[in-house]
Design an enzyme around this catalytic site. Structure first.
Site, short mmCIF file in Angstrom:
data_model
loop_
_atom_site.label_atom_id
_atom_site.label_comp_id
_atom_site.label_asym_id
_atom_site.label_seq_id
_atom_site.Cartn_x
_atom_site.Cartn_y
_atom_site.Cartn_z
N HIS A 221 0.81 -1.22 0.00
CA HIS A 221 0.00 0.00 0.00
C HIS A 221 0.85 1.27 0.00
O HIS A 221 0.46 2.29 -0.56
CB HIS A 221 -0.97 0.01 1.19
CG HIS A 221 -0.31 0.18 2.53
ND1 HIS A 221 0.45 -0.80 3.11
CD2 HIS A 221 -0.30 1.23 3.40
CE1 HIS A 221 0.89 -0.37 4.28
NE2 HIS A 221 0.44 0.86 4.49
N ASP A 222 2.03 1.22 0.62
CA ASP A 222 2.88 2.41 0.70
C ASP A 222 4.13 2.32 -0.19
O ASP A 222 5.11 3.01 0.04
CB ASP A 222 3.32 2.65 2.15
CG ASP A 222 2.29 3.46 2.93
OD1 ASP A 222 1.43 4.09 2.29
OD2 ASP A 222 2.37 3.47 4.17
N LYS A 225 6.06 5.38 -1.42
CA LYS A 225 6.93 6.19 -0.56
C LYS A 225 8.40 6.04 -0.93
O LYS A 225 9.24 6.84 -0.49
CB LYS A 225 6.70 5.82 0.90
CG LYS A 225 5.37 6.33 1.44
CD LYS A 225 5.22 6.06 2.93
CE LYS A 225 3.90 6.62 3.47
NZ LYS A 225 3.70 6.34 4.91
N HIS A 250 2.47 9.81 -3.00
CA HIS A 250 2.92 8.42 -2.89
C HIS A 250 1.83 7.44 -3.33
O HIS A 250 2.11 6.31 -3.69
CB HIS A 250 3.38 8.10 -1.45
CG HIS A 250 2.26 7.81 -0.49
ND1 HIS A 250 1.57 8.79 0.17
CD2 HIS A 250 1.72 6.62 -0.08
CE1 HIS A 250 0.65 8.24 0.95
NE2 HIS A 250 0.72 6.93 0.83
N HIS A 280 -5.95 4.02 -0.91
CA HIS A 280 -6.08 3.76 0.53
C HIS A 280 -6.15 5.04 1.36
O HIS A 280 -6.31 4.97 2.59
CB HIS A 280 -4.94 2.85 1.04
CG HIS A 280 -3.59 3.48 1.04
ND1 HIS A 280 -2.84 3.64 -0.11
CD2 HIS A 280 -2.82 3.96 2.07
CE1 HIS A 280 -1.67 4.20 0.20
NE2 HIS A 280 -1.65 4.41 1.51
N HIS A 281 -6.04 6.22 0.71
CA HIS A 281 -6.24 7.49 1.43
C HIS A 281 -7.52 8.20 0.98
O HIS A 281 -7.74 9.37 1.34
CB HIS A 281 -5.04 8.42 1.24
CG HIS A 281 -3.88 8.05 2.11
ND1 HIS A 281 -3.87 8.25 3.47
CD2 HIS A 281 -2.69 7.49 1.80
CE1 HIS A 281 -2.72 7.83 3.98
NE2 HIS A 281 -1.98 7.36 2.98
N ASP A 309 -4.81 0.75 8.21
CA ASP A 309 -3.56 1.53 8.15
C ASP A 309 -3.60 2.65 9.19
O ASP A 309 -2.61 2.93 9.87
CB ASP A 309 -3.39 2.09 6.75
CG ASP A 309 -2.02 2.74 6.56
OD1 ASP A 309 -1.02 2.22 7.10
OD2 ASP A 309 -1.95 3.77 5.85
#
Length: 367
Positions: A221-222, A225, A250, A280-281, A309
């Site tokens: 998911h990240d 970054k 990201h 996811h944000h 998260d």
């Protein structure tokens, strides 16, 4: 394998038996039985060579139907064609013979050319049936072998996918100065919340297999970054407006990396990973990023990972904050302090609250 070249004739009338024997001697070796018991003995002793059986209806000791009943139990009628010889001419009589498994009837008085054609048709059909069964059996065996090969290949690819995902996610967490257990917690929290949603809301069409796929996909998911500078990622103070805008990228960068660089052979995991990395944000009220999705425009997979998260971030120590107690983190999410979530998602989260705390204790970061 012995060639099947023999005809067995069950017939108590010696004259009729002789007529049948003479008629088929040019084509078959002939075995003759004067009653049912004698015929069964000949059948047992010459089974591998018998190509066809002519079975009279009326016989002493054991009549035709008694013979059929005995042989039906042993499933012999599936291996050799039986033709019943009879003077009967009723539909019920014929039906009874076919139910036992005979392939045809020969009616008395005999008509030589008709009899020969009936036997030829019956044996030809029966041989075709046996050959077809062999072909089908071989095809099924080949399909089983191919399926096993595909299963092993899928298992190998799945293992490689998991190694790749683990490696990439560990790189991200190492660079973010986060614990390796962060990824493990995200997977386990996603499975836990997913199971609660699956139980409460079948309309989301979640399955155990899909939850495992979402769990693995959540590990990336990240991944975006990786493309964010250290000065932003590792900053202990509050980000400036420009830094925060860059940090938000990201999500799109992660989706690009998964689409262009990460080669996942499992299409379902790839689709979930791309969607989760990008969305996811997003927030249920449309105030998230990068696409401002609202409500169930956000996939259930992205909604799940979004909530877990935040829960993990709240309950974990970061360079910019201390860890909240589980109850505090739970209340913050339920109260909307960390953004809006679907009422259904919050209910499923509430149902799984105790399980979340158990997982948090099980995979807690070392001090």
């Amino acid at each position: 394998m012995m060639k099947r070249d023999t005809m067995l004739i069950f017939e108590d009338n010696s004259i009729e038996r002789e007529i049948l024997a003479e008629l088929f001697k040019p084509d078959y070796k002939i075995l003759e039985a004067a009653n049912g018991k004698e015929g069964i003995e000949l059948l047992n002793s010459h089974f591998s060579s018998i190509a066809v059986v002519l079975l009279d209806h009326f016989m002493p000791v054991m009549d035709g139907f008694k013979v059929l009943e005995r042989l039906h139990e042993k499933k012999i009628l599936n291996k050799i064609p039986f033709i019943m010889v009879t003077g009967q001419d009723s539909a019920e009589f014929e039906k009874q013979g076919y139910e036992y498994g005979i392939v045809s009837y020969i009616k008395k008085p005999y008509q030589p050319e008709v009899i020969k054609q009936v036997v030829s048709n019956a044996t030809g059909w029966f041989q075709y049936k046996l050959q077809l069964e062999v072909v089908v059996k071989r095809q099924n065996e080949n399909i089983k072998k191919q399926n096993e090969i595909l299963r092993q290949q899928a298992k190998k690819l799945s293992h490689m996918n998991k190694i790749l995902i683990d490696s990439l996610s560990n790189i991200v967490e190492f660079r973010n100065l986060e614990s390796k257990l962060h990824i493990k917690r995200i997977r386990e929290f996603s499975l836990c919340l997913g199971k609660s949603i699956m139980k409460l809301y079948p309309e989301y069409d979640l399955t155990s297999e899909k939850l495992v796929q979402i769990g693995w996909a959540s590990s990336l998911h990240d991944i975006g970054k990786i493309a964010i500078p250290d000065s932003i990622i590792l900053k202990s103070g509050k980000l400036t407006a420009d830094e925060f805008e860059y940090m938000k990228s990201h999500t799109t960068k992660g989706a690009e990396i998964i689409a262009q660089t990460v080669h996942l052979s499992d299409e379902a995991i790839y689709d979930y990973a791309y969607d989760i990395a990008r969305h996811h944000h997003e927030k249920y009220d449309g105030k998230g990023y990068p696409d401002g999705l609202k409500g169930d425009e956000i996939s259930i997979a992205a909604q799940i990972v979004s909530l877990v998260d935040i829960y993990d971030a709240l309950t974990s120590k970061r360079v910019y904050k201390t860890a909240y107690e589980p109850d505090k983190a739970y209340q913050m999410i339920i109260n909307g302090d960390s953004g809006a979530f679907s009422p259904k998602l919050l209910k499923a989260f509430a149902e799984a609250k105790n399980e979340f705390e158990k997982l948090l204790n099980k995979y807690r970061d070392e001090d």
